[in-house]
Design a protein around this motif. Structure first.
Motif, PDB file in Angstrom:
ATOM      1  N   TYR A 163      -1.325   8.650   4.210  1.00 26.37           N
ATOM      2  CA  TYR A 163      -1.838   8.320   2.879  1.00 26.37           C
ATOM      3  C   TYR A 163      -0.939   7.282   2.184  1.00 26.37           C
ATOM      4  CZ  TYR A 163      -3.894   9.447  -1.765  1.00 26.37           C
ATOM      5  OH  TYR A 163      -4.524   9.401  -2.986  1.00 26.37           O
ATOM      6  N   ALA A 164       0.353   7.494   2.236  1.00 28.72           N
ATOM      7  CA  ALA A 164       1.292   6.573   1.578  1.00 28.72           C
ATOM      8  C   ALA A 164       1.347   5.226   2.303  1.00 28.72           C
ATOM      9  CB  ALA A 164       2.693   7.190   1.529  1.00 28.72           C
ATOM     10  N   SER A 165       1.369   5.267   3.635  1.00 31.94           N
ATOM     11  CA  SER A 165       1.535   4.032   4.404  1.00 31.94           C
ATOM     12  C   SER A 165       0.347   3.083   4.259  1.00 31.94           C
ATOM     13  CB  SER A 165       1.791   4.347   5.872  1.00 31.94           C
ATOM     14  OG  SER A 165       0.661   4.996   6.436  1.00 31.94           O
ATOM     15  N   VAL A 199      -1.400  -2.527   0.111  1.00 40.33           N
ATOM     16  CA  VAL A 199      -2.373  -2.686  -0.976  1.00 40.33           C
ATOM     17  C   VAL A 199      -1.691  -2.588  -2.345  1.00 40.33           C
ATOM     18  CG1 VAL A 199      -4.469  -1.731  -2.037  1.00 40.33           C
ATOM     19  CG2 VAL A 199      -4.223  -1.723   0.447  1.00 40.33           C
ATOM     20  N   ASP A 200      -0.911  -1.520  -2.540  1.00 34.01           N
ATOM     21  CA  ASP A 200      -0.247  -1.274  -3.821  1.00 34.01           C
ATOM     22  C   ASP A 200       1.042  -0.498  -3.537  1.00 34.01           C
ATOM     23  OD1 ASP A 200       0.595  -0.417  -6.316  1.00 34.01           O
ATOM     24  OD2 ASP A 200      -1.418   0.123  -7.018  1.00 34.01           O
ATOM     25  N   LYS A 201       2.201  -1.198  -3.515  1.00 32.00           N
ATOM     26  CA  LYS A 201       3.473  -0.570  -3.128  1.00 32.00           C
ATOM     27  C   LYS A 201       3.882   0.537  -4.091  1.00 32.00           C
ATOM     28  CE  LYS A 201       5.999  -3.668  -0.114  1.00 32.00           C
ATOM     29  NZ  LYS A 201       6.247  -2.640   0.915  1.00 32.00           N
ATOM     30  N   ASP A 202       3.632   0.315  -5.370  1.00 33.54           N
ATOM     31  CA  ASP A 202       4.006   1.348  -6.358  1.00 33.54           C
ATOM     32  C   ASP A 202       3.240   2.636  -6.114  1.00 33.54           C
ATOM     33  OD1 ASP A 202       5.780  -0.338  -7.598  1.00 33.54           O
ATOM     34  OD2 ASP A 202       4.325  -1.050  -9.086  1.00 33.54           O
ATOM     35  N   LYS A 203       1.965   2.507  -5.828  1.00 29.46           N
ATOM     36  CA  LYS A 203       1.171   3.702  -5.552  1.00 29.46           C
ATOM     37  C   LYS A 203       1.624   4.347  -4.246  1.00 29.46           C
ATOM     38  CE  LYS A 203      -3.445   5.637  -5.587  1.00 29.46           C
ATOM     39  NZ  LYS A 203      -4.864   5.440  -5.936  1.00 29.46           N
ATOM     40  N   ALA A 204       2.024   3.517  -3.283  1.00 31.42           N
ATOM     41  CA  ALA A 204       2.515   4.054  -2.007  1.00 31.42           C
ATOM     42  C   ALA A 204       3.762   4.914  -2.244  1.00 31.42           C
ATOM     43  CB  ALA A 204       2.832   2.923  -1.045  1.00 31.42           C
TER      44      ALA A 204
END
Length: 412
Positions: free
Chosen positions: A373-375, A380-385
């Motif tokens: 999920y994080a990877s 796409v969005d590093k902060d959300k990762a």
């Protein structure tokens, strides 16, 4: 005026003929002549003399003539009486009744032939009218089902558009591949487009019943029947030996493998097989290996394809796994994460997040799920990762296999 009697010998027989005097017209007397042939008078109105007209002889067989018909013509209150013929001589022949002359006003004569023709035409016309009327009465009105049955596939598709259905022949074929049951697919379409009770056949010319007719016609004309097992073995062998090369080649291979997997699925559906090992025996291939290969290729190719392709792949692969229940238990988490990743990569974050949220709730071991999920959000969005990786630490520590991978995302 005294009546004259004339004797005439014909064939040694004496024929007496009596001739009545003709009627006077304005002081002129019409003289009576000896009758050799039956005589008929023709009358003209307006002060014209009455001239006798000859009557043609009619052949007869040794019989005497019947009385001649008496014409009566009225012209300005004057009546003309024709001479009466009692007997007419004949040689072994007898005349039938003489034709009655018909006189119309304004000196026009009606011809019997024309009268017969007119009568015949009227009779024919009446008969034709009667026949037509009978046909109309006896014509049976077609039922709705009979009218639907006569429609072509193209007409059904046009009517579907009129009902605001966004369907094509190919899209319906795709649904039938996933589910070969015509009634089931028809019901899904009716529910999807909320057609129940929306249209009235008598007023609109169609209703929701048309959907099953359309799906049935597509099924009858589409090439979605299962193939022979031996025809699939070479295609599956090729798929299992394929090596990823580039986007174009991989895309073509994905199409070929999709078609092969469709045929495998249809064999399982038609033979009611729900276990991959039994299907192996039926068609002589390693079904599980082929499913794994197909999922790997799809995940790689669909990252660059359209969102609609991802949506269709999701429905298709779930149909395969639902049919082969043993494979569903093995690969359900994997395929859900594959599809969620693809939705996120195509910008549908809501659907992707919802799928990951469901998987996390349903599984006790969460390290691999959080890592996936994080990877996927790293590109796409590093902060959300990082946010997802940090959330994972509530459930994952250094005892778990994918703990180092989650820390790498946090520090990345």
């Amino acid at each position: 005026m005294p009546i004259k009697t004339t004797k005439k010998v014909t064939n040694k027989k004496v024929v007496k003929e009596e001739t009545k005097p003709a009627v006077e017209a304005k002081k002129e007397e019409v003289k009576t002549a000896e009758v050799k042939k039956a005589t008929k008078p023709a009358v003209e109105a307006k002060k014209e003399k009455v001239k006798p007209a000859e009557t043609k002889k009619a052949p007869a067989k040794k019989a005497t003539t019947k009385k001649a018909a008496k014409p009566a013509v009225e012209a300005k209150k004057e009546e003309v009486k024709p001479a009466e013929v009692k007997k007419a001589p004949a040689k072994k022949a007898t005349t039938k009744k003489a034709a009655k002359p018909a006189v119309e006003a304004k000196k026009e004569e009606v011809k019997p032939a024309e009268t017969k023709k007119a009568t015949a035409k009227k009779t024919t016309k009446k008969a034709a009218t009667k026949t037509t009327t009978t046909k109309k009465v006896t014509t049976k009105k077609m039922t709705k089902e009979e009218q639907y049955a006569k429609l072509s596939l193209d007409t059904c598709l046009d009517l579907a558009k009129a009902m605001s259905m966004n369907v094509t022949r190919d899209s319906i074929i795709q649904q039938l591949i996933l589910n070969p049951d015509v009634k089931s697919v028809s019901k899904d379409l009716v529910n999807k487009y909320q057609l129940t009770g929306k249209f009235n056949f008598e007023e609109d010319g169609y209703d929701e019943g048309l959907v099953e007719v359309l799906v049935s016609k597509v099924y009858e004309t589409a090439d979605i029947k299962p193939e022979k097992a031996e025809d699939l073995q070479a295609d599956v062998d090729h798929a299992l030996n394929y090596k990823f090369t580039d986007v174009v080649a991989d895309g073509e291979e994905y199409k070929a493998q999709f078609d092969t997997m469709r045929k495998v699925l249809m064999i399982a559906q038609h033979k009611d097989i729900h276990d991959s090992k039994k299907l192996d025996e039926e068609i002589g291939i390693d079904v599980e290996k082929f499913v794994e290969e197909f999922m790997d290729l799809a995940y790689s190719v669909l990252k660059t394809w359209k969102y609609e392709d991802v949506d269709y792949y999701e429905h298709f692969i779930y149909a395969v796994l639902s049919q082969l229940e043993d494979l569903h238990d093995t690969y359900r988490n994997r395929i859900m994460m594959d599809v969620a990743d693809l939705y996120i990569l195509h910008g549908d974050y809501g659907l992707g997040d919802a799928d990951y949220g469901y998987i996390l709730r349903e599984n006790q071991i969460k390290d691999y799920i959080y890592y996936r999920y994080a990877s996927i959000y790293e590109g796409v969005d590093k902060d959300k990762a990082k946010q997802i990786a940090n959330q994972a630490l509530q459930f994952v520590d250094d005892r778990f296999t994918y703990y180092p991978n989650i820390i790498a995302v946090l520090e990345g």
